[in-house]
Structure formats: structure tokens, C-alpha cells
Design a protein around this motif. Structure first.
Motif, PDB file in Angstrom:
ATOM      1  N   VAL A   1      13.618   1.553   5.448  1.00 21.88           N
ATOM      2  CA  VAL A   1      12.468   1.524   4.555  1.00 21.88           C
ATOM      3  C   VAL A   1      11.254   1.117   5.370  1.00 21.88           C
ATOM      4  N   PHE A   2      10.244   1.964   5.328  1.00 22.33           N
ATOM      5  CA  PHE A   2       8.981   1.698   6.001  1.00 22.33           C
ATOM      6  C   PHE A   2       8.028   1.144   4.945  1.00 22.33           C
TER       7      PHE A   2
ATOM      8  N   THR B   1       5.636  -2.057   8.697  1.00 20.89           N
ATOM      9  CA  THR B   1       6.926  -2.679   9.012  1.00 20.89           C
ATOM     10  C   THR B   1       8.040  -1.682   8.726  1.00 20.89           C
ATOM     11  N   LEU B   2       9.195  -1.936   9.312  1.00 19.67           N
ATOM     12  CA  LEU B   2      10.352  -1.081   9.043  1.00 19.67           C
ATOM     13  C   LEU B   2      11.610  -1.939   8.990  1.00 19.67           C
ATOM     14  N   PHE B   3      12.473  -1.600   8.046  1.00 13.89           N
ATOM     15  CA  PHE B   3      13.753  -2.283   7.881  1.00 13.89           C
ATOM     16  C   PHE B   3      14.844  -1.239   7.949  1.00 13.89           C
ATOM     17  N   TYR B   4      15.825  -1.482   8.793  1.00 11.75           N
ATOM     18  CA  TYR B   4      16.817  -0.447   9.122  1.00 11.75           C
ATOM     19  C   TYR B   4      18.221  -1.016   9.063  1.00 11.75           C
ATOM     20  N   GLY B   5      19.159  -0.249   8.567  1.00 12.05           N
ATOM     21  CA  GLY B   5      20.542  -0.708   8.559  1.00 12.05           C
ATOM     22  C   GLY B   5      21.419   0.241   7.773  1.00 12.05           C
ATOM     23  N   GLN B   6      22.670  -0.170   7.546  1.00  8.14           N
ATOM     24  CA  GLN B   6      23.583   0.664   6.783  1.00  8.14           C
ATOM     25  C   GLN B   6      23.313   0.500   5.301  1.00  8.14           C
ATOM     26  N   GLY B   7      23.140   1.625   4.628  1.00  9.23           N
ATOM     27  CA  GLY B   7      22.748   1.573   3.235  1.00  9.23           C
ATOM     28  C   GLY B   7      23.901   1.541   2.262  1.00  9.23           C
TER      29      GLY B   7
ATOM     30  N   ARG C   1       0.815  -1.213   0.000  1.00 10.61           N
ATOM     31  CA  ARG C   1       0.000   0.000   0.000  1.00 10.61           C
ATOM     32  C   ARG C   1       0.848   1.262   0.000  1.00 10.61           C
ATOM     33  N   ALA C   2       1.935   1.224   0.751  1.00 12.61           N
ATOM     34  CA  ALA C   2       2.797   2.400   0.824  1.00 12.61           C
ATOM     35  C   ALA C   2       4.202   1.975   1.224  1.00 12.61           C
ATOM     36  N   LEU C   3       5.157   2.726   0.732  1.00 11.17           N
ATOM     37  CA  LEU C   3       6.566   2.479   1.069  1.00 11.17           C
ATOM     38  C   LEU C   3       7.244   3.840   1.155  1.00 11.17           C
ATOM     39  N   TYR C   4       7.906   4.084   2.269  1.00 10.22           N
ATOM     40  CA  TYR C   4       8.639   5.327   2.457  1.00 10.22           C
ATOM     41  C   TYR C   4      10.073   4.952   2.815  1.00 10.22           C
TER      42      TYR C   4
END
Lengths: 440, 440
Positions: free
Chosen positions: B292-293, B302-308, B152-155
Motif C-alpha cells: 500500500v502506497f 510511504t509504502l508498506f509491503y508484505g504478504q497479504g 491525500r492519496a492511497l494506492y
């Protein structure tokens, strides 16, 4: 397009969620993987029991064997929970060579190695993404995303009920029994709530994550577990003043850097409420949400966040496993990623008494000069340093709270010192103590 | 154990990181997947150029064709960057039926469909986890973890350089040129920095994520992009007072709920700096970290977090792809998860002018009565509501800042109104405007 038939055992909260999600998104899932997954039968306890999403009667049966043993059923979901009938269901399906998808962390915790062995013996597989942290694809992340990493540390907020209670207690300055009762009314906590609030659910999940991280099955019996019953609004308030938030954490931490392959890797595996820095991303995880912070030796620090329970979030994980299982069946690669891969290397789960942490201690003491000196003397004898002391204002009466932050010390030493302090006549209630995790 | 030979093209930052990670963790990776990945050759621009991790000379060559075309090479990594030679390298390997692993978002953005077609035609595959958000397994999460979801959405905070600059500007109240110069000195920003700070790198990544989310390839040309050059410490300060944080976001948002299969799904795909609520988990993402949310219709938020970025985090993603590719080669399932799966259904990327958002506007106006009335009149004529006005204190002189929060309005209308306001004699600099994303 190939079609695979799904036999579902369990049509309650998660089961009906999976049924519903397949109705809604089965077509787009089929387009994405090139295989259509078709529900053939759903075994339930009673056909007419209420369920969050309706399942048409033509799918329902009360005979799980008829579902699992149906030769037209290619894939099986076990979504009944518990560790007795569920075990039989899973073993029956595996022995027929059928891939099984489960959300059952208690079953895995109690019987994981047996189930993995049976899957291997019968050339099939067991999928359990939904067993840890609901919709968060943390098992896929650990096993596949971080396949090239050694997992140095993992800190998980893996129980939504506890996180909801702690969040509400901190926000509303409400005490544990009040918030628990409200959570039960709103359906965020079960009755009885023990499995959640005493940390056993978190223990099952932490055991699974620890085992996957280290390639050795770590049984629940080796995981120290403490729940959140002893947390008070006062603790949350003082922790906040010191820059910390209290969260129930599942902790998997590598403690040494073995020099040779003969040396065991020492690992802490525990579940307890801990103070974590309020500025850390993990501290921002509110309410029923779950999150897992993973530190890999290559990837560095990562966090995975989402809903850890609930019919829909859990269904999302079951669908992910169903897609993998369907591809494995269609391509004849059922053992592509075995349910559990033992990685050679000795793992020593370090007993809690040897674990070294900082501590936050709250004492109930008589309001009289000399009290601190007597308490400090006990810590001094135990060689435990005191970092800071807070005697909060605004408390009157015979007994007042006293907060101490302790320097790093072995858990056993702190435990013994606190037992001695608890016996001092000036101390009027059992000492309350939470560990401090810097997450650095 | 089966052994597969890896031919690496590119031995710079990421390439040497991959080489190093395979040295360090190749054995544990092999145990986990049952296949050993062995580096055979590494093609580099110059054998003696400095690299973050050393690669022994016996592996090095300057002839990439000799690596790709070596019949003993089973897997190829393309880690040279750019869109010309890199394209030839990838096409050459794919035409030989060899799976290719790449971290090259610019290449995918420019030539994705062509590469996917060639991979399909030659019965092989292209893997690109490392192309978006470095170590965060976001592509695996979207394609596999959320295979049963409609997104539905991604930020996404997908550019670490921009996030570092915005974090430092907010924390130190430093202006953009100062922080950029410092970031360049510290190696957090490149010289020239345009690809990052003008949003093009984020545009490439957002395009890949949008395409995966919606099953239709969305070229960069259809993605509206704005960078962070116009952000000032003043904006960050006022945003904070209003409860917001400014982040450069990649946005993929479904705007309608199509009633039938004939109706197109309307999607916003854009990159711009936006105000997001400071209490949101995404606002807590600091420094060079990415996150990335993702909101799925089944899984929820949901959220995914780390070094890009960086040699190690990116290497972690390359190793994940290498493991998948190695399993696919060994099991003969190279098309198991094709690089890109077109999902039928019309997608309409809505032009920016039609997008409806709230806005934060900063004007430089002469300090004189009646100014606000003239500005308000323009918004009024354009039927754009003003939610609040701040005339910050402490600013003296002929020209002072004026902050306005606007109600929801179509982007085109806001743009035109601001152009008119910019031409008012009382407005002394081009209006600065950021959109507000509630993320709800």
C-alpha cells in the motif's frame, strides 16, 4: 473535549515542523483521538533565529526549564538534538512525571537505558518513533504490529544522506567527493558530513531497532560500523553488471536457532555498505528515501518505506507519539507500552570477525601476467573460495582494476587475507571490499 | 502476570495459524505486553476436518455459542469468514462486552457500521488489522502512525491472487486463463476465483482503507470496481514498452482542496487494473505480495509491503490486535481507539464518469488504410487527445492490434467514445482500455 498542553523544547527544523503540523491538522487529530493537544510554549535557542516555519513570538521563550516545569504543561517534546542539554531536559521532564516525545537517536543511543529507567521510576514514559526513519512508523510496526513475531532479520536503509549519495553516484557515474559536495550545497548532507557518511547516524538507529527486535539493549559500542567513503562509481558499475546494487545497510540478523532457553541467541548487528540483489524491493529505494526490510517468523518478509528525515516527515512521527502520549495521559495508562521492554533470554552479539558473508573485492593491480595467480594463492591459503573474477576492459596503464567475488567466508579470515594481498608488490592500493547480502 | 482467556471461533487456515503462532510465540508476546493470552476453546465446523496446523482435541468444540458465551472467555476471535453466521458471532460477543478480533473484510464491508455501533453501545471494541493486507500493519499505520496526517492519496495492491496472476502473465507472456488455472492448482487462487479476479475482495479492502483515511464510512456500493479478466499478455508487453506495469489497484485519491469547511472533500474510491510507471516502488511488488502506497500531507510518500494473505501472515496481524485488545481489557480502556471514528466534514465520492485520467486503449482493427483516421475522428469529436499510437509489427492477418495512449479525459467521455468506436465496422472486438496512474 479534553485538552492537554504541550511544552516544546526545540523550535528548529523538526520543532517548527511539529508546530506547523499541529496548526494544520491539530483539529483532525483531536477528532480522531478525542483529546486536543495545545501548544503552550516553545523553548528555543534564540527567539529571532530563522526557522523553516514561523512560530509566533507569544509562544517563544529561551528558558527551557520554564517550559518543562510549567505545571500546566502535560506533555513535553525534546527536539533540540545533542546528548548533553537534551539529556538534562528529558530527565527533568521525566522526573516531573511528564511524558516526553523525542526524535533524538543520538541521545537514545548514548543514554537510552538511563532514560527508560527514569521514566519507569516516575511512572511516565518516553516516546521515540521520530528517532528512526522519520515518517516511517517502524517503531510502532516492530513493537505493536509485530508483537507476536520473533524478528529473524532486519535490513534498513536508515540514512537518507548516504542513500542519496549512492543513488546519485550510481546514476551519474560521479565520484564520492563530487556528489557529497553537491549534496551539501543542496542541503541533503551536513557540514561536516561525518556523522552520516561514516555510518554513525545509521549505527544509532540500527542499535535502537536491534534492541527493540531482541528485547535487550544493544549499545552502539557493540555495533560494527563502516561508512560509504570507499565506494567508487567503478564499484557501483561492476556491482550492477553482476546484478547488485550497493546500499548502506543497518543489519540485525539472527544467526542461530537456539535449542533451549539456556543457549544464547546469536545476533549480528552491523552497519556497512553491502551489495544487495538489484531485483530486491530494497534495491529500488532511491535518493533520500529510507526503508526497512523486516523478516518476522510469523509475518514473513515485509518492507516499510518513506522519508527518513526532514521537518514534515519527522513531524508526522512526533504527532503519532503525541497522540499515544495524550491518550496515555488522559486514560491514566502511561506505562501501557513502556519505552523499552526487556525480554528474558541471552543475546550474544557476534563479533564481526566471526560473521560469514560473501564478498565483492576490488583491487588495483599492475597489468602483468601472473598477478591473479599470486592473489588467488593468498585466498587459497586462507581457504577462501573465489566465485568469479572480472578484469574489466578499457582500462589501460600500469595499474588496472581487478574485481573478485568471493564465496562465503568468516569476516576475520577475509580481512586478514586482504591485508596480506594489500602488501603484495603487484597490488598498488589498499584492497576495497564490500560484503554481499542475498537478503534470502 | 495477568492471564486473559481467548475464545476462538474458526479453526481453519487463519484460525489454526493463530493457534500455532500463540503456541510458538505466546510467551514472548506475554513478556512484551505483560499479559498472557491463553486459548480456552476453539469452535470449528467439524472436529476432525483437516487443518494446516493441528489443534489438540481438548480445545475443540462445534458449538460457537459455548465459546463466545463462556464467562471465562475475555477475548473472542472471529475467523470463520462469510457475512451471516460471522455477523451473529461478532454481535453476540460484542453484546457481552467482549472485544472481538476479526480478519473478515467481507463482513466489515457489509456490516461495518452496525458492528461499530454495537461495540460502542456495549463499551467494547472491534479489531480488524487482519482484514486488510494480511501481515502488513496498514490499519495501525493509517490510524495511529499517520494520525496527524490527512491522507491525500492511497494506492494499494491489496489482492495477492490478482498480483500473482499479473506478475506471471507479464513474466511468462502467458494468457489469463492459463495462469489462472495454474494459480488454482497451486492454491494461489480459489475456485471459483470471481471474488478475487473480479476485484470484489479488493473492493472490500479499499472501502475499509478509504473509510479510515477519510473518517466517513464509504460503503462498497459507492466503489467502482473492475477486475483483471480483460488484461492480455499483449497489454502487459506494450505497457512495458511504454515504461509501465499493469497492477490491480485500490485507489483512494483526494481530488480537490476544499477552501472552507462547508465545501465537500471530493474523493475518488475505485478498484481497477491500471498502468503505473515501472520505475515506481509499487511496480516492483511481485507475485502474491501486497503493498500500500500512502501519501500523507505531512509524512509525504510511504509504502508498506508484505504478504497479504496466508495462515501465518494473517496470524501475525491477529496477534497484534490480540495484544492491543488484551492491554485494553487489562487497563480498562476498551474504547481507547474506537473501531471507527467518524471525523466531521463532508465527503463526496466522485462518480467514475467524472474521474479524469489518461488511458491506454487496445483495439482489434482490420488491417486497412484509413482505419486510424476513423478512430481518431471519434476521439476528436469527443475532445479526447491522442498522445501516441502504436501499430505493433509482427501481426498479420485480417485483424491486428492497435494501441493508443490518450491524454487526460473524463472517464464518462472515454467510455462513450470507446462505445462508439466499438461499433465501427473496422473494429472487430470490444475495445480494451486501462487507466494510467502516474502516482505523482
Amino acid at each position: 473535549m479534553d485538552v492537554l498542553n504541550l511544552g516544546m523544547v526545540g523550535g528548529g527544523t523538526v520543532g517548527s515542523g511539529v508546530f506547523h503540523a499541529l496548526q494544520q491538522n491539530g483539529e483532525v487529530l483531536a477528532r480522531r483521538i478525542g483529546v486536543r493537544i495545545q501548544v503552550r510554549k516553545v523553548a528555543v535557542k534564540a527567539v529571532d533565529e530563522p526557522r523553516p516555519y514561523p512560530i509566533p513570538h507569544r509562544f517563544l521563550t529561551t528558558d527551557w526549564r520554564a517550559v518543562v516545569e510549567d505545571p500546566e504543561v502535560h506533555l513535553v517534546t525534546e527536539l533540540v538534538g545533542g546528548t548533553t542539554v537534551a539529556r538534562t531536559i528529558v530527565l527533568t521532564a521525566l522526573r516531573l512525571g511528564k511524558p516526553v516525545i523525542t526524535a533524538n537517536k543520538a541521545l537514545l543511543s548514548a543514554h537510552g537505558p538511563e532514560l527508560f529507567r527514569e521514566a519507569e521510576r516516575h511512572g511516565t514514559n518516553l516516546y521515540y518513533e521520530a528517532s528512526v526513519c522519520g515518517g516511517i512508523p517502524i517503531i510502532k510496526a516492530l513493537r505493536e504490529g509485530f508483537v507476536g513475531n520473533r524478528i529473524r532479520a532486519l535490513y534498513g536503509i536508515v540514512n537518507g544522506t548516504c542513500n542519496y549519495i549512492l543513488t546519485r553516484m550510481a546514476r551519474d557515474r560521479a565520484d564520492f567527493p563530487t556528489v557529497l559536495a553537491e549534496a551539501q550545497r543542496q542541503g541533503y548532507a551536513e557540514t561536516p558530513p561525518d556523522l552520516d557518511i561514516d555510518g554513525h547516524d545509521a549505527q544509532h538507529k540500527t542499535g535502537i531497532l536491534a534492541s527493540l527486535a531482541h528485547g535487550t539493549w544493544i549499545p552502539a559500542s557493540r555495533i560494527n560500523v563502516e561508512g560509504i567513503r570507499s565506494v567508487t562509481p567503478l564499484d557501483l558499475e561492476f556491482a550492477a553488471q553482476l546484478g547488485y546494487t550497493i546500499k548502506l545497510l543497518g543489519i540485525v540478523k539472527q544467526l542461530n536457532a537456539p535449542e533451549s532457553d539456556e543457549d544464547p541467541t546469536e545476533v549480528q548487528v552491523s552497519v556497512y555498505p553491502a551489495l544487495i540483489p538489484s531485483a530486491h524491493v530494497l534495491a529500488g529505494v532511491q535518493g533520500v528515501f529510507n526503508a526497512v526490510f523486516v523478516r518476522g517468523d510469523v509475518v514473513g518478509d515485509t518492507l516499510f518505506y518513506g522519508q527518513g528525515a526532514g521537518k514534515d516527515a519527522t513531524a508526522s512521527a512526533v504527532l503519532s507519539d503525541l497522540a499515544d502520549a495524550a491518550l496515555d495521559v488522559r486514560l491514566g495508562t502511561r506505562r501501557r507500552r513502556p519505552a523499552f521492554v526487556e525480554v528474558p533470554g541471552r543475546i550474544r552479539v557476534v563479533p564481526m570477525d566471526e560473521i560469514v558473508t560473501r564478498s565483492f573485492v576490488r583491487l588495483s593491480v599492475v597489468d602483468r601476467p601472473g598477478v591473479l595467480a599470486r592473489i588467488a594463492a593468498v585466498f587459497g591459503q586462507a581457504k577462501i573460495g573465489i566465485a568469479s573474477v572480472i578484469q574489466p576492459e578499457g582500462h589501460t596503464g600500469e595499474v588496472v582494476p581487478l574485481i573478485l567475488m568471493l564465496h562465503e567466508a568468516p569476516d576475520g579470515a577475509v580481512r586478514k587475507a586482504l591485508a596480506r594481498i594489500g602488501r603484495l608488490p603487484v597490488v598498488k592500493a589498499p584492497p576495497v571490499r564490500f560484503r554481499v547480502e542475498s537478503l534470502s
